[in-house]
Write a protein that holds these residues in place. Structure first.
Motif, PDB file in Angstrom:
ATOM      1  N   VAL A  31       0.553  -1.249  -0.347  1.00 48.22           N
ATOM      2  CA  VAL A  31      -0.023   0.207   0.216  1.00 48.22           C
ATOM      3  C   VAL A  31       0.717   1.405  -0.181  1.00 48.22           C
ATOM      4  O   VAL A  31       0.804   2.090  -0.676  1.00 48.22           O
ATOM      5  CB  VAL A  31      -1.424   0.225   1.345  1.00 48.22           C
ATOM      6  N   ASN A  32       1.815   1.339   0.882  1.00 47.30           N
ATOM      7  CA  ASN A  32       2.843   2.589   0.852  1.00 47.30           C
ATOM      8  C   ASN A  32       3.435   2.633  -0.426  1.00 47.30           C
ATOM      9  O   ASN A  32       3.626   3.636  -0.830  1.00 47.30           O
ATOM     10  CB  ASN A  32       3.507   2.784   2.185  1.00 47.30           C
ATOM     11  N   PHE A  33       3.937   1.585  -1.194  1.00 48.57           N
ATOM     12  CA  PHE A  33       4.414   2.133  -2.109  1.00 48.57           C
ATOM     13  C   PHE A  33       3.476   1.772  -3.870  1.00 48.57           C
ATOM     14  O   PHE A  33       3.861   3.214  -4.184  1.00 48.57           O
ATOM     15  CB  PHE A  33       4.886   0.303  -2.857  1.00 48.57           C
ATOM     16  N   ILE A  34       2.040   1.822  -3.268  1.00 51.86           N
ATOM     17  CA  ILE A  34       1.469   1.746  -4.266  1.00 51.86           C
ATOM     18  C   ILE A  34       1.079   3.753  -4.122  1.00 51.86           C
ATOM     19  O   ILE A  34       0.603   4.432  -5.273  1.00 51.86           O
ATOM     20  CB  ILE A  34      -0.215   1.811  -4.323  1.00 51.86           C
ATOM     21  N   LYS A  35       1.057   4.211  -3.145  1.00 48.51           N
ATOM     22  CA  LYS A  35       0.453   5.712  -2.771  1.00 48.51           C
ATOM     23  C   LYS A  35       1.888   6.691  -2.779  1.00 48.51           C
ATOM     24  O   LYS A  35       1.773   7.656  -3.350  1.00 48.51           O
ATOM     25  CB  LYS A  35       0.470   5.532  -1.047  1.00 48.51           C
ATOM     26  N   ASN A  36       3.681   5.962  -2.871  1.00 45.98           N
ATOM     27  CA  ASN A  36       4.328   6.917  -2.982  1.00 45.98           C
ATOM     28  C   ASN A  36       4.536   6.273  -5.064  1.00 45.98           C
ATOM     29  O   ASN A  36       5.434   7.564  -5.479  1.00 45.98           O
ATOM     30  CB  ASN A  36       5.467   6.025  -2.260  1.00 45.98           C
ATOM     31  N   HIS A  37       4.144   5.812  -5.548  1.00 41.37           N
ATOM     32  CA  HIS A  37       4.051   5.775  -6.896  1.00 41.37           C
ATOM     33  C   HIS A  37       3.169   5.427  -7.341  1.00 41.37           C
ATOM     34  O   HIS A  37       3.148   4.868  -8.404  1.00 41.37           O
ATOM     35  CB  HIS A  37       5.012   3.950  -7.572  1.00 41.37           C
ATOM     36  N   PRO A  38       2.077   6.232  -7.479  1.00 37.40           N
ATOM     37  CA  PRO A  38       1.145   6.040  -9.149  1.00 37.40           C
ATOM     38  C   PRO A  38       0.715   6.553 -10.634  1.00 37.40           C
ATOM     39  O   PRO A  38       0.231   6.237 -10.668  1.00 37.40           O
ATOM     40  CB  PRO A  38       0.468   7.409  -8.094  1.00 37.40           C
ATOM     41  N   LEU A  39       2.057   7.024 -10.361  1.00 38.47           N
ATOM     42  CA  LEU A  39       2.648   7.189 -11.964  1.00 38.47           C
ATOM     43  C   LEU A  39       3.492   6.493 -13.086  1.00 38.47           C
ATOM     44  O   LEU A  39       4.221   5.570 -12.704  1.00 38.47           O
ATOM     45  CB  LEU A  39       3.809   9.036 -12.372  1.00 38.47           C
ATOM     46  N   MET A  40       3.085   6.152 -13.917  1.00 38.98           N
ATOM     47  CA  MET A  40       3.609   4.883 -15.054  1.00 38.98           C
ATOM     48  C   MET A  40       4.639   5.503 -16.003  1.00 38.98           C
ATOM     49  O   MET A  40       4.415   6.710 -15.854  1.00 38.98           O
ATOM     50  CB  MET A  40       2.536   4.571 -15.642  1.00 38.98           C
ATOM     51  N   GLU A  41       5.003   4.835 -15.950  1.00 36.07           N
ATOM     52  CA  GLU A  41       6.427   5.272 -16.546  1.00 36.07           C
ATOM     53  C   GLU A  41       5.755   5.052 -17.768  1.00 36.07           C
ATOM     54  O   GLU A  41       6.304   6.468 -18.900  1.00 36.07           O
ATOM     55  CB  GLU A  41       7.482   4.149 -16.615  1.00 36.07           C
ATOM     56  N   ASP A  42       4.989   4.129 -18.694  1.00 34.02           N
ATOM     57  CA  ASP A  42       4.993   4.472 -20.311  1.00 34.02           C
ATOM     58  C   ASP A  42       3.530   5.980 -20.650  1.00 34.02           C
ATOM     59  O   ASP A  42       2.717   5.472 -20.240  1.00 34.02           O
ATOM     60  CB  ASP A  42       4.830   3.062 -20.890  1.00 34.02           C
ATOM     61  N   ALA A  43       3.573   6.059 -21.874  1.00 27.74           N
ATOM     62  CA  ALA A  43       2.695   7.035 -22.185  1.00 27.74           C
ATOM     63  C   ALA A  43       1.275   5.983 -22.659  1.00 27.74           C
ATOM     64  O   ALA A  43       2.011   5.305 -23.736  1.00 27.74           O
ATOM     65  CB  ALA A  43       2.824   8.067 -22.288  1.00 27.74           C
ATOM     66  N   VAL A  44       0.386   6.606 -22.500  1.00 29.79           N
ATOM     67  CA  VAL A  44      -1.057   5.435 -23.331  1.00 29.79           C
ATOM     68  C   VAL A  44      -0.626   6.337 -25.050  1.00 29.79           C
ATOM     69  O   VAL A  44      -0.457   7.544 -25.062  1.00 29.79           O
ATOM     70  CB  VAL A  44      -2.567   5.902 -23.302  1.00 29.79           C
ATOM     71  N   PRO A  45      -0.273   5.348 -25.577  1.00 29.02           N
ATOM     72  CA  PRO A  45      -0.163   5.718 -27.317  1.00 29.02           C
ATOM     73  C   PRO A  45      -1.962   6.247 -28.333  1.00 29.02           C
ATOM     74  O   PRO A  45      -2.980   5.669 -27.347  1.00 29.02           O
ATOM     75  CB  PRO A  45       0.034   5.285 -28.101  1.00 29.02           C
ATOM     76  N   ALA A  46      -1.735   7.008 -28.876  1.00 31.42           N
ATOM     77  CA  ALA A  46      -3.255   7.745 -29.467  1.00 31.42           C
ATOM     78  C   ALA A  46      -3.157   6.661 -30.711  1.00 31.42           C
ATOM     79  O   ALA A  46      -1.833   6.139 -31.119  1.00 31.42           O
ATOM     80  CB  ALA A  46      -3.215   9.166 -30.852  1.00 31.42           C
ATOM     81  N   VAL A  47      -4.193   6.204 -31.565  1.00 33.20           N
ATOM     82  CA  VAL A  47      -4.705   5.439 -32.369  1.00 33.20           C
ATOM     83  C   VAL A  47      -3.705   6.240 -33.520  1.00 33.20           C
ATOM     84  O   VAL A  47      -4.194   7.199 -34.014  1.00 33.20           O
ATOM     85  CB  VAL A  47      -6.153   4.524 -32.136  1.00 33.20           C
ATOM     86  N   HIS A  48      -3.129   4.733 -34.248  1.00 32.63           N
ATOM     87  CA  HIS A  48      -2.262   5.472 -35.547  1.00 32.63           C
ATOM     88  C   HIS A  48      -1.343   6.567 -35.107  1.00 32.63           C
ATOM     89  O   HIS A  48      -0.607   6.265 -36.101  1.00 32.63           O
ATOM     90  CB  HIS A  48      -3.403   6.208 -36.273  1.00 32.63           C
ATOM     91  N   GLY A  49      -1.207   6.321 -34.022  1.00 38.21           N
ATOM     92  CA  GLY A  49       0.306   7.507 -33.702  1.00 38.21           C
ATOM     93  C   GLY A  49       0.007   8.811 -33.784  1.00 38.21           C
ATOM     94  O   GLY A  49       0.762   8.970 -33.745  1.00 38.21           O
TER      95      GLY A  49
END
Length: 770
Positions: A388-406
């Motif tokens: 629970v502490n890990f997810i509290k301190n690391h809520p942001l993901m490294e990869d961005a969501v790509p748009a369809v067709h880029g």
């Protein structure tokens, strides 16, 4: 004396003019690089309004729920049930703030129009109860309404056969469920009997949160929420997704920037163990990437609106509107995101910052606790405090969501407006049997842009090409009136446009307003087709037709030239005239068409040949809607800018490419005339100076000598090192001999008497000394 020549004033002037012209052309090229690549074929000053529902500008209309027949509109102290058939009010439910709440609101320094109950949240519970929440004069509250069937007498007096009446069963505070201000960007979703809201929890708006029952995001934790503006929420596969924009924490060491996000929580999240009992154990967020691809991508960072989930073939898509920041180059874009790509981003690497002075980097896999934090578990209260502490301190993901067709599906660069709203008519079947998502986007100056995207594959390339076809751009609301929401009703063939104080219904399609074959085909609207029998542009959704027959014509993913060849031609006069099988005479326009399209086509260039253009009488611009002298794919992008199609056609003409070309020509002519005048002045001054110098400079014969250039006849200054006695001419210079004939009579008396005077200077010198 120096052998280097100093540039003349004329040469310097010519160089200056060349530099200015190059800079001007370079500036025009840079501007052209920002121009969108399409222009709508259908443009009008004001679209036809089918119906309207008028309120006040301070009502802050908000669509709470809708279907294909009705729409529920939250407003000031009331919720309206409006029929989409003519936008007529069917029923209303009023809820006013108490006098005590209004007085307290005024004491807090709010305006009079703020101290009302603006209804912002609506949900229909499984037991038939209605949940309704309002701002309640900056003191949010929620009510549960129980339906009560009225008697036949009351129903008759009300004018409805099955009228319903609602009674208040519960009245509770709504802190964290409803915003305090009607202008605040909040959103919510109702899933599995629970209300998920994204709003603020305090009067000042400084405590944003995502809330459900007793669970919320961490208070004043900038890693989770940093001054967010929420734009929408959807439910999918056991998750609730929230779309918003916020100040970017990972960019703080470089400056201040706003990024678009999508956050996710599990529907079965029950909170963490011990002191984490009121905190989410599954809250994660990722960046949304809507950018123009390239070596240095250009990002549209601020999300403004989203559509509901659209089932587009085998994909589930969410369409969204993005803009640049308010102090950047004004631009807007529409991007689509696959729901599967969104959910996959939350299974990637986490992003973290070692300390406040460090960069944000991916968390090494060895440092991630097992089982992986953030997953949906059967009972989140059994999770360890480490997870629970890990997810509290690391809520942001490294990869961005790509748009369809880029890449964006539509980009707009315009100083006058930005996109604010979006609606999608999914999977419209064309005449060929292909399906297209027809997208409607609203702007902050009252326009609605309609477009589709066509995906094609080049034979010599493995990369698919995405073509944007802008079908129309209509002025729906008065200039300067922002469009807040768009609602589509396919059964009524109408598009409901929502502003702060009004609802306006306009046609969903404009097939019937096109009166010629080329205009109908050039629109490239998948629902419009040309009827070869009745010579009309018809709506395929309402027409009785069979797909695959030759009764109708439609041209998608083609040029206007190709579309013109499909239309039946008009026979030509004279020998060798082409024999045609169809003659399509456009019927006389109706009064409605005259009013709607009286100015359309005035900016048109040269018209196609007679065999491509229907004839007969005054067409009121109807036959010019889509007739152009050049194809959009064959000319520069700046000639096809949909942003030039603002309220009036006159403004379109002023902003079109011919005006730029004319401006360039005028600038060039002006500099040319100025340069010629400068050269003339320099030449006159040079002659005057040489004339004055002749009195002091004498040659060895004792007479004033003036030499002329062998080719141009211009005076040559002796100080420039010119040799008057050498020449490269094969034939004598007539001007030189004429000037020397007079000297021959006066300066050769000591020479031989037989020396002819009409000879060249070199010959005289030879005969004298030989």
């Amino acid at each position: 004396m120096s052998s280097k020549r100093r540039p003349s004033s004329a040469a310097m002037l010519i160089n200056t003019i060349s530099m200015i012209l190059l800079i001007t052309l370079a500036g025009l090229t840079i501007v052209a690089g920002w121009m969108p690549d399409v222009r709508p074929d259908l443009q009008t000053k004001q679209d036809k309004v089918l119906a309207h529902f008028i309120g006040n500008s301070t009502d802050y209309f908000k669509i709470l729920d809708h279907n294909d027949e009705f729409v529920l509109v939250g407003a000031k102290d009331v919720i309206y049930n409006v029929s989409l058939n003519g936008l007529k009010e069917i029923a209303r439910l009023e809820w006013h703030s108490t006098d005590a709440d209004r007085e307290l609101c005024a004491l807090k320094g709010k305006h009079e129009w703020d101290c009302h109950n603006y209804l912002r949240v609506y949900a229909l519970r499984p037991n038939g109860e209605v949940l309704l929440c309002g701002t309640n004069s900056y003191k949010p509250r929620c009510r549960h309404y129980t339906p009560v069937e009225v008697s036949s007498e009351e129903a008759g007096s009300a004018g409805h056969a099955h009228a319903m009446r609602y009674e208040v069963s519960r009245d509770v505070e709504a802190q964290g469920l409803c915003p305090y201000s009607p202008a605040h960007n909040s959103t919510y979703a109702f899933a599995d009997g629970h209300l998920y809201s994204a709003t603020v929890a305090d009067f000042s708006g400084g405590d944003p949160l995502i809330y459900r029952e007793n669970l919320r995001t961490e208070q004043y934790d900038l890693k989770q929420l940093n001054q967010p503006d929420f734009v929408g929420a959807i439910e999918r596969n056991g998750f609730v997704l929230f779309f918003f924009r916020e100040l970017s924490m990972e960019f703080m060491n470089f400056g201040k920037a706003v990024y678009s996000r999508v956050a996710r929580v599990c529907k079965n999240d029950r909170g963490g163990p011990y002191s984490h009992g009121k905190s989410w154990t599954s809250f994660l967020k990722a960046r949304l990437n809507c950018s123009v691809p390239g070596e240095f991508p250009f990002y549209f960072d601020e999300i403004q609106a989203i559509s509901p989930i659209v089932e587009s073939g085998s994909k589930s898509l969410v369409y969204a509107v993005f803009t640049t920041s308010v102090n950047a180059i004004p631009g807007s874009a529409v991007c689509a995101f696959n729901v599967d790509d969104i959910l996959a981003a939350f299974d990637g690497e986490f992003k973290s910052q070692k300390d406040s002075q460090s960069h944000w980097l991916p968390v090494e896999r060895e440092q991630v606790p097992k089982p992986r934090p953030g997953q949906c578990v059967e009972d989140s209260r059994t999770l360890t405090s480490i997870a629970v502490n890990f997810i509290k301190n690391h809520p942001l993901m490294e990869d961005a969501v790509p748009a369809v067709h880029g890449r964006p599906l539509l980009t707009k660069v315009n100083l006058h407006h930005r996109l604010t709203a979006i609606a999608v008519h999914p999977q419209v079947k064309s005449l060929s049997g292909a399906y297209y998502d027809v997208i409607y986007s609203g702007t902050d100056d009252g326009k609605v842009t309609k477009f589709i995207n066509i995906l094609s594959t080049h034979p010599n390339s493995t990369v698919d090409r995405l073509k944007t076809v802008v079908i129309s751009e209509m002025q729906v609301l008065p200039l300067g009136t922002p469009i807040r929401e768009l609602v589509i009703s396919t059964s009524k063939n109408s598009l409901v446009v929502v502003s702060d104080g009004s609802l306006v219904s306009v046609p969903l399609h404009h097939c019937s307003h096109i009166v010629d074959c080329l205009g109908c085909l050039s629109l490239q609207d998948p629902i419009c087709a040309w009827d070869l029998q009745t010579h009309e542009c018809k709506n395929l959704a309402t027409s009785q037709h069979k797909f695959g027959t030759k009764t109708y014509l439609q041209s998608l993913n083609s040029t206007k030239k190709a579309a013109a060849l499909l239309c039946p031609h008009i026979p030509r006069d004279g020998p060798g005239a082409e024999t045609v099988s169809f003659v399509t005479m456009a019927p006389p326009p109706t009064e409605e068409q005259k009013l709607l399209y009286s100015n359309v086509g005035s900016s048109q260039g040269s018209q196609p040949s007679l065999e491509q253009q229907p004839t007969g009488g005054d067409d009121f611009g109807l036959n010019k809607i889509t007739l152009t002298s050049m194809d959009p794919d064959d000319i520069m992008p700046n000639l096809n800018d949909p942003q030039k199609s603002i309220a009036s056609v006159d403004e379109i003409n002023q902003a079109s490419a011919p005006s730029l070309l004319l401006l360039t020509i005028v600038v060039f002519v002006t500099f040319l005339v100025g340069g010629s005048a400068g050269i003339f002045c320099v030449k006159a001054k040079s002659r005057l100076m040489e004339a004055q110098m002749d009195e002091s400079h004498r040659n060895h014969f004792g007479k004033p000598m003036q030499f002329k250039h062998q080719n141009t006849g211009k005076d040559i200054n002796l100080l420039m090192g010119s040799n008057a006695y050498t020449t490269t001419q094969k034939t004598p210079n007539l001007d030189l001999e004429k000037d020397r004939s007079h000297e021959c009579k006066n300066s050769t008396e000591h020479l031989e008497k037989e020396l002819p005077c009409k000879t060249s200077t070199l010959t005289k010198v030879k005969r004298t000394y030989i």
